[in-house]
Motif scaffolding. Sequence first.
Motif, mmCIF file in Angstrom:
data_model
loop_
_atom_site.group_PDB
_atom_site.id
_atom_site.type_symbol
_atom_site.label_atom_id
_atom_site.label_comp_id
_atom_site.label_asym_id
_atom_site.label_seq_id
_atom_site.Cartn_x
_atom_site.Cartn_y
_atom_site.Cartn_z
ATOM 1 N N ILE A 107 0.845 -1.198 0.000
ATOM 2 C CA ILE A 107 0.000 0.000 0.000
ATOM 3 C C ILE A 107 0.877 1.244 0.000
ATOM 4 N N GLY A 109 0.452 5.682 -0.369
ATOM 5 C CA GLY A 109 -0.547 6.743 -0.320
ATOM 6 C C GLY A 109 0.051 8.121 -0.466
ATOM 7 N N LYS A 139 -4.960 6.050 -2.263
ATOM 8 C CA LYS A 139 -4.277 4.859 -1.809
ATOM 9 C C LYS A 139 -4.156 3.902 -3.000
#
Length: 314
Positions: A107, A109, A139
């Motif tokens: 992930i 972001g 994200k």
Amino acid sequence: MIRLLTIMIVLCAHTVFNTVKAAGSELIEQVEREKNQAHWSGLPIWGEQVREMGYELPIPVGFGVYMNSQDVEYIATDDFKIDATGGVLGGFGKPAHYVVPADDVAIKGTDKSVQLRADAWVFPFLNIYGLAGYTEGNKEISADLSNATRNGKPFGVPATIPINIEYQAYNLGIGAVIATQIDVIEGINPIIITAAGAVTNAWTTTTDSTILTKIGSLRVGQRYDVPYGKLALLLGYQYQSIEQNVTGSLTNLQVGGINLADELQFDVDLKSKETSNMSLAAVYDFGYEKEWNLMAEYSFLNWNQLIVAVGYRF
């Protein structure tokens, strides 16, 4: 006669000079008294005693606009849960439940926000503030299905689900700053030390999620006299913890021309991978009573972050 006249002129000039000097000194003292007089708010508590000790205090009440941009890497704190209907993952039109191990989820972001901040120096050493802001972020989530389970049984799929979420969020927060200075030796500006902490909670408008952010910092530096004001240069340690539950759905998920799912619902809890960072900050106070200030802070090492702010004290 000439000698007497000369003496009278010298005496008059000396008298005028002393009078002007006294008036000038009195004017300077009056300006200092006006600058150091009690604030309309009555803050800070014990402010008068601290001023009498020779310390210069900022105007107690102020507000500012803060612009923040940062790139952060995250990790999943639990397994990534997926419900798929149709397509390869759904199979035969029946809903299927997948669980992807947290270690197989990547992930990243990016967030850009504008914050309004109102603050007050309650004590000469303690500042309390509140935040209200707006954030635009995204994200990028990649879930590797190689080790996934389907309906409770191992069912690895040689595919990675890309999920790109763009969202807007509104947040509220509170924080505090403790500040002090240490006089080292004569001729060297005092060492400024500040410790700050804040908690904010954000509610997103495009995903079913909330964002909890905890911030802490310790900054050390000095303040210098510069044209039209004062400039503080600070080196800091920064702590930041971001926790977010991300849920949502996608339709017609296509990867490499293959229809993975007609509809896919997902749920994952995530947090920032790194919590420690370093920062460099500059604060420029200017104006007749140094009521205006500009601030810039760049954070580096484990994530990149830039904060630029303008404030006014009254």
